[in-house]
Design a protein around this motif. Sequence first.
Motif, PDB file in Angstrom:
ATOM      1  N   ARG A  32     -10.913   9.605  -8.472  1.00 49.02           N
ATOM      2  CA  ARG A  32     -10.588   9.598  -7.042  1.00 49.02           C
ATOM      3  C   ARG A  32     -10.553   8.178  -6.486  1.00 49.02           C
ATOM      4  NH1 ARG A  32     -13.800  14.379  -7.357  1.00 49.02           N
ATOM      5  NH2 ARG A  32     -15.693  13.204  -6.867  1.00 49.02           N
ATOM      6  N   ALA A  33     -11.461   7.347  -6.969  1.00 49.11           N
ATOM      7  CA  ALA A  33     -11.471   5.950  -6.522  1.00 49.11           C
ATOM      8  C   ALA A  33     -10.222   5.215  -7.003  1.00 49.11           C
ATOM      9  CB  ALA A  33     -12.730   5.240  -7.037  1.00 49.11           C
ATOM     10  N   ARG A  34      -9.793   5.517  -8.219  1.00 43.26           N
ATOM     11  CA  ARG A  34      -8.561   4.900  -8.741  1.00 43.26           C
ATOM     12  C   ARG A  34      -7.353   5.349  -7.941  1.00 43.26           C
ATOM     13  NH1 ARG A  34      -9.492   5.986 -13.819  1.00 43.26           N
ATOM     14  NH2 ARG A  34      -8.344   7.961 -13.830  1.00 43.26           N
ATOM     15  N   ASP A  35      -7.307   6.627  -7.571  1.00 49.76           N
ATOM     16  CA  ASP A  35      -6.209   7.121  -6.732  1.00 49.76           C
ATOM     17  C   ASP A  35      -6.206   6.439  -5.367  1.00 49.76           C
ATOM     18  OD1 ASP A  35      -5.404   8.823  -8.745  1.00 49.76           O
ATOM     19  OD2 ASP A  35      -6.418  10.588  -7.900  1.00 49.76           O
ATOM     20  N   ALA A  36      -7.392   6.239  -4.808  1.00 46.94           N
ATOM     21  CA  ALA A  36      -7.495   5.589  -3.502  1.00 46.94           C
ATOM     22  C   ALA A  36      -7.042   4.129  -3.581  1.00 46.94           C
ATOM     23  CB  ALA A  36      -8.925   5.666  -2.981  1.00 46.94           C
ATOM     24  N   LEU A  37      -7.371   3.471  -4.680  1.00 49.89           N
ATOM     25  CA  LEU A  37      -6.942   2.088  -4.864  1.00 49.89           C
ATOM     26  C   LEU A  37      -5.426   2.002  -4.984  1.00 49.89           C
ATOM     27  CD1 LEU A  37      -7.707  -0.876  -5.310  1.00 49.89           C
ATOM     28  CD2 LEU A  37      -7.948  -0.364  -7.749  1.00 49.89           C
ATOM     29  N   ALA A  38      -4.825   2.944  -5.718  1.00 48.01           N
ATOM     30  CA  ALA A  38      -3.367   2.962  -5.838  1.00 48.01           C
ATOM     31  C   ALA A  38      -2.715   3.211  -4.482  1.00 48.01           C
ATOM     32  CB  ALA A  38      -2.936   4.032  -6.847  1.00 48.01           C
ATOM     33  N   ALA A  39      -3.342   4.050  -3.645  1.00 53.57           N
ATOM     34  CA  ALA A  39      -2.813   4.306  -2.304  1.00 53.57           C
ATOM     35  C   ALA A  39      -2.840   3.030  -1.468  1.00 53.57           C
ATOM     36  CB  ALA A  39      -3.624   5.398  -1.623  1.00 53.57           C
ATOM     37  N   ARG A  40      -3.862   2.212  -1.656  1.00 52.92           N
ATOM     38  CA  ARG A  40      -3.926   0.930  -0.939  1.00 52.92           C
ATOM     39  C   ARG A  40      -2.844  -0.022  -1.445  1.00 52.92           C
ATOM     40  NH1 ARG A  40      -9.820  -1.559  -0.553  1.00 52.92           N
ATOM     41  NH2 ARG A  40      -8.589  -3.053   0.655  1.00 52.92           N
ATOM     42  N   ASP A  66      -1.247   9.899  -1.611  1.00 49.19           N
ATOM     43  CA  ASP A  66      -1.378   9.394  -0.248  1.00 49.19           C
ATOM     44  C   ASP A  66      -0.461   8.175  -0.123  1.00 49.19           C
ATOM     45  OD1 ASP A  66      -2.088   8.422   2.214  1.00 49.19           O
ATOM     46  OD2 ASP A  66      -4.123   7.834   1.634  1.00 49.19           O
ATOM     47  N   SER A  67       0.758   8.424   0.335  1.00 47.34           N
ATOM     48  CA  SER A  67       1.756   7.365   0.466  1.00 47.34           C
ATOM     49  C   SER A  67       2.250   7.291   1.903  1.00 47.34           C
ATOM     50  CB  SER A  67       2.954   7.632  -0.457  1.00 47.34           C
ATOM     51  OG  SER A  67       2.583   7.522  -1.809  1.00 47.34           O
ATOM     52  N   PRO A  68       2.775   6.139   2.310  1.00 44.12           N
ATOM     53  CA  PRO A  68       3.357   6.033   3.654  1.00 44.12           C
ATOM     54  C   PRO A  68       4.498   7.025   3.848  1.00 44.12           C
ATOM     55  CG  PRO A  68       3.035   3.850   2.689  1.00 44.12           C
ATOM     56  CD  PRO A  68       2.780   4.840   1.599  1.00 44.12           C
ATOM     57  N   GLU A  69       4.726   7.412   5.078  1.00 44.56           N
ATOM     58  CA  GLU A  69       5.829   8.323   5.391  1.00 44.56           C
ATOM     59  C   GLU A  69       7.161   7.724   4.949  1.00 44.56           C
ATOM     60  OE1 GLU A  69       5.966   9.620   9.422  1.00 44.56           O
ATOM     61  OE2 GLU A  69       3.850  10.216   9.477  1.00 44.56           O
TER      62      GLU A  69
END
Length: 222
Positions: A28-36, A199-202
């Motif tokens: 989950r932390a890796r996914d959040a980092l990719a979203a950033r 979690d990507s920008p619109e």
Amino acid sequence: MKTPPIVSPQEWEAARQELLVEEKRLTRARDALAARRRRMPWLKVDKAYEFEGPDGRVTLADLFQGRRQLIVYRAFFEPGVNGWPEHACVGCSMVADHVGNLAHLNARDTTLVFASRAPQPDIGRVKARMGWTIPWYTLTDDFDADFGVDEWHGTNAFLHDAGTVYRTYFINARGDEALGSTWTYLDMTALGRQETWEDSPETYPQSDPYAWWRWHDTYDTP
């Protein structure tokens, strides 16, 4: 070698489940980092860079091969590097050995290339010897110095939009160790895996997970 405790199947499974909690937290932390990463500002590339390819001179924009995203790994294969002229540097060679089938990256509008200082005949010879099919270009100018890879290997991500090239991210040192799969390369790009769960920008391109997967010889994309 002093081994860990030898336990029953029930105890082993309990220990695995305990670690699994931490592994899922890391995912989950890796996914959040990719979203950033997908929200990182972009850097416009104004300089006209040129490379030498198997068919002659090409620009940075040409390296995209008509796709929207580009990943460039700076591999050290040139005079003065350990292994020359028979081999590229051993670490960069291990990176090349780990690269998956590029059809999957290409299907996500993303091109991966390698770049070195070695002339094209030497690159072609070593690619044939090692069984590598990655597009591999010769650096001819200050691209490596301008993008932080003149003294050490590294991986730059770019995006091509409306005729302009942007630098979107950069990974080097031990960060390169995690790269090689379709997923890790896509995770470092501005558009990511382009799947609906992300979690990507619109307005970013996205499709259902799994739905775009193909056998690598059956993709419609070139």
